[in-house]
Scaffold this motif. Structure first.
Motif: not given
Length: 670
Positions: A358-363, A382-391, A435-437, A466-475
């Motif tokens: 769903e990240a690719e649907n954020a505005d 996915r974020v790039r797709k949101a920017v590139w395809k959906k502005g 969306m907040l990451i 829609w839940n736009g609060f996100n924490v991204v882990h790297f582990s």
């Protein structure tokens, strides 16, 4: 919904679909080289020709032709058959026909389609065109005489990876695909062009001449190099993993994989721990399992025991270690080995709630303290797709990095989370899907977590659907560890403060071992890395490809991986090590087999028993919302060397040297 007829079969197809898609809906196979579902349409190989009426009396490229009401499409007419034979004959005019020495042999679209749609003989007697090889870095091997200019690699680099490093020079028959100034591709996703290439022009350099596809045993697995949980296929021969390829999962990784996921595998056979070691007189010496267990028993730690999970620990391993620690009377467990200590009273507040797909649907998107391109490359796409395809519009707080899409940097001050510039705040408030990451770098700063939750509330980032609060882990281990209780209120500092006499390190290599100077350190892992050097006892364990396991990705998705090969030497699967150690220490962990271990784990944490997304329930805690005014640091310093397996991999070492540090690496002939 337009109605069309395909080979006499009438069907309705969605408005805007192409003729090729309509034919596939009808169950017809349409050959193609340049067309790919996830890339823009090029229409330049002409292999997908079909006959369409009404229309000109000639075959048409189905990939670039939209459907229209009343079209009659023929995929098997004599005209179509002859046209495809002609296209294939032209494609093979300059092809070197070196299948016996080509790594694409056995899984090559050109081979398959020339058999299915070609003439069976060539009428071409002239000299073939030859093209010099192009250098594309440590990952991609080139034999450009085979190239048919389908431009899939060019489109992938620009549209998905976000780097314009691959392109075409010259025109007509002289056209050549190359990288900019023949430098290494500056992308952590470059290996995907090997999968995309329909011929043998781009193949895997580390895998060159290693094996044929029919020699390999194929096992379904889940990648543990980051927290995305990429679905992969592990290809092995005998006791060695030879390659890792992505599997299609539209909810997680689509069909891509990072270069680290693909090419860390040569590290699986290097620097391995294949027998126990005990430190005697300051020096690690080989020992038997019973001698290693006796050394641990001799500590007489009682209940002064702790366990620290590394970044690649799986859920069964962590549960088995927890069972042993609990049986000894302790609850000192921690999975955030680098010292993070954020609040985990509600796992929804540390989860990627929007979900990866769903990240690719954020505005409107706000990134805080994260280099998504390194921490989670397939979330970055996915974020790039949101920017590139959906502005979508992207704002960011933290050290400036190239994320492959337009980003408005607000500065590197953690206090900005609580006092966003008006333009960014207004954009978030006016967004339909904000969306907040927040990355690990952000959560390391006191107050940022609470300020982020407050910001999410103020901009209405959490609402129905829609839940736009996100924490991204790297582990890869992080969410599973938190679900299993590997979290002290004050993080690893709480464990250090209690000075455990005995500490188990479950593949944890990034710990500050100096803080455990007074503790007896037992390293349960698979590579001779930092943790093994600091250990008093080493118990050799299985790597991720050598065991069945459960893992939870950064969005809370429970997934299972299967065992592909056996661990080397005397190394054992982790759960069995803790089961045997429990006997040696005179306690019971409640299971005797892997199935019993998994069943006990599921009984303790039922959410781990069902594959798919876990519903943590949105219940954010009330936290201090005043972040300190200081710079945010990023947790990953070198994308290619983030764990013990990667640091043992010659390919990852070379990628780090060349792509990140600009080292000049000569080829063998040089």
């Amino acid at each position: 919904m337009p109605k069309v007829t395909v080979d006499g079969q009438e069907l309705g197809v969605p408005q805007g679909a192409t003729v090729l898609q309509a034919c596939e809906m009808a169950g017809k196979e349409i050959p193609r080289f340049c067309y790919h579902e996830r890339l823009s349409i090029a229409g330049n190989c002409r292999m997908c020709l079909v006959e369409v009426s009404p229309g000109p009396p000639k075959p048409q490229a189905s990939c670039a032709l939209p459907v229209a009401e009343g079209q009659v499409i023929r995929t098997d007419s004599p005209m179509v058959k002859k046209a495809r034979e002609g296209v294939m004959e032209f494609l093979l005019i300059n092809h070197p026909l070196d299948c016996p020495i080509c790594d694409q042999g056995g899984e090559c679209d050109l081979q398959d389609q020339s058999v299915a749609y070609g003439r069976g003989a060539s009428r071409y007697d002239e000299n073939k065109r030859a093209v010099t090889e192009k250098y594309m870095g440590p990952i991609v091997k080139t034999v450009m005489t085979r190239c048919i200019q389908c431009t899939r690699c060019v489109r992938f680099a620009e549209e998905v990876a976000g780097v314009e490093d691959i392109g075409a020079i010259y025109r007509g028959e002289n056209m050549q695909i190359t990288t900019y100034l023949e430098h290494a591709i500056q992308s952590e996703l470059s290996g995907n062009v090997v999968d995309l290439c329909p011929v043998g022009a781009l193949t895997s350099k580390p895998y060159a001449f290693e094996a044929r596809p029919w020699e390999l045993t194929k096992t379904l697995g889940i990648d543990m190099m980051d927290a995305v949980g990429t679905n992969v296929r592990i290809d092995s021969r005998g006791r060695q993993v030879l390659r890792v390829l992505p599997r299609v999962n539209d909810d997680v990784n689509e069909e891509w994989a990072s270069d680290k996921t693909r090419h860390h595998v040569d590290g699986l056979i290097r620097r391995r721990l294949d027998r126990p070691y005990v430190r005697r007189n300051g020096k690690l010496e080989e020992a038997t399992w019973s001698e290693a267990f006796d050394a641990i028993k001799a500590v007489n730690a009682g209940s002064s025991v702790a366990a620290i999970a590394g970044d690649m620990a799986d859920c069964e391993t962590m549960f088995a270690a927890k069972a042993l620690v609990n049986a000894l009377g302790s609850d000192l467990l921690e999975g955030r080995q680098t010292g993070l200590a954020y609040d985990v009273t509600s796992l929804s507040a540390v989860n990627f709630n929007t979900t990866i797909a769903e990240a690719e649907n954020a505005d409107v998107i706000l990134l805080v303290g994260t280099n998504l391109r390194w921490e989670a490359p397939l979330i970055n796409t996915r974020v790039r797709k949101a920017v590139w395809k959906k502005g979508a519009k992207v704002f960011a707080i933290g050290p400036e990095v190239d994320l492959t899409y337009k980003t408005e940097w607000l500065g590197n001050d953690a206090s900005l989370v609580a006092k966003l510039p008006k333009a960014a705040l207004d954009a978030l408030k006016g967004a339909e899907r904000p969306m907040l990451i927040f990355g690990g770098g952000a959560l390391a700063v006191p107050g940022v977590h609470g300020a982020g939750l407050a910001l999410a509330k103020s901009v209405n980032a959490v609402k129905d659907g829609w839940n736009g609060f996100n924490v991204v882990h790297f582990s890869a281990a992080r969410m599973g560890a938190l679900m299993l209780g590997y979290a002290q209120p004050g993080g690893i500092k709480d464990i250090v403060a209690k000075k455990p006499k005995l500490t188990f390190f479950l593949g944890a290599d990034e710990v500050d071992f100096g803080a455990f100077a007074d503790s007896f350190k037992v390293y349960v892992g698979h590579h001779g890395d930092k943790g093994a050097h600091a250990a008093d006892v080493i118990l050799p364990a299985a790597a991720w490809t050598e065991k069945d396991f459960t893992t939870v990705n950064t969005e809370g998705r429970v997934q299972r991986s299967e065992k592909a090969v056996f661990a080397p030497g005397d190394a054992r699967e982790d759960w069995s090590i803790f089961r045997a150690l429990a006997d040696a220490l005179g306690v019971s962990v409640g299971f005797d087999s892997f199935d019993q271990c998994r069943a006990a784990m599921i009984a303790a944490v039922p959410a781990l028993g069902v594959e798919g997304l876990v519903d943590y329930g949105w219940a954010p805690p009330k936290l201090d919302a005043k972040p300190e005014a200081r710079e945010i640091g990023l947790p990953i310093k070198d994308f290619y060397l983030t764990n013990a397996i990667c640091r043992a991999s010659p390919t990852m070492q070379r990628c780090s040297d060349e792509i990140l540090h600009g080292a000049e690496l000569a080829e063998a002939a040089e």
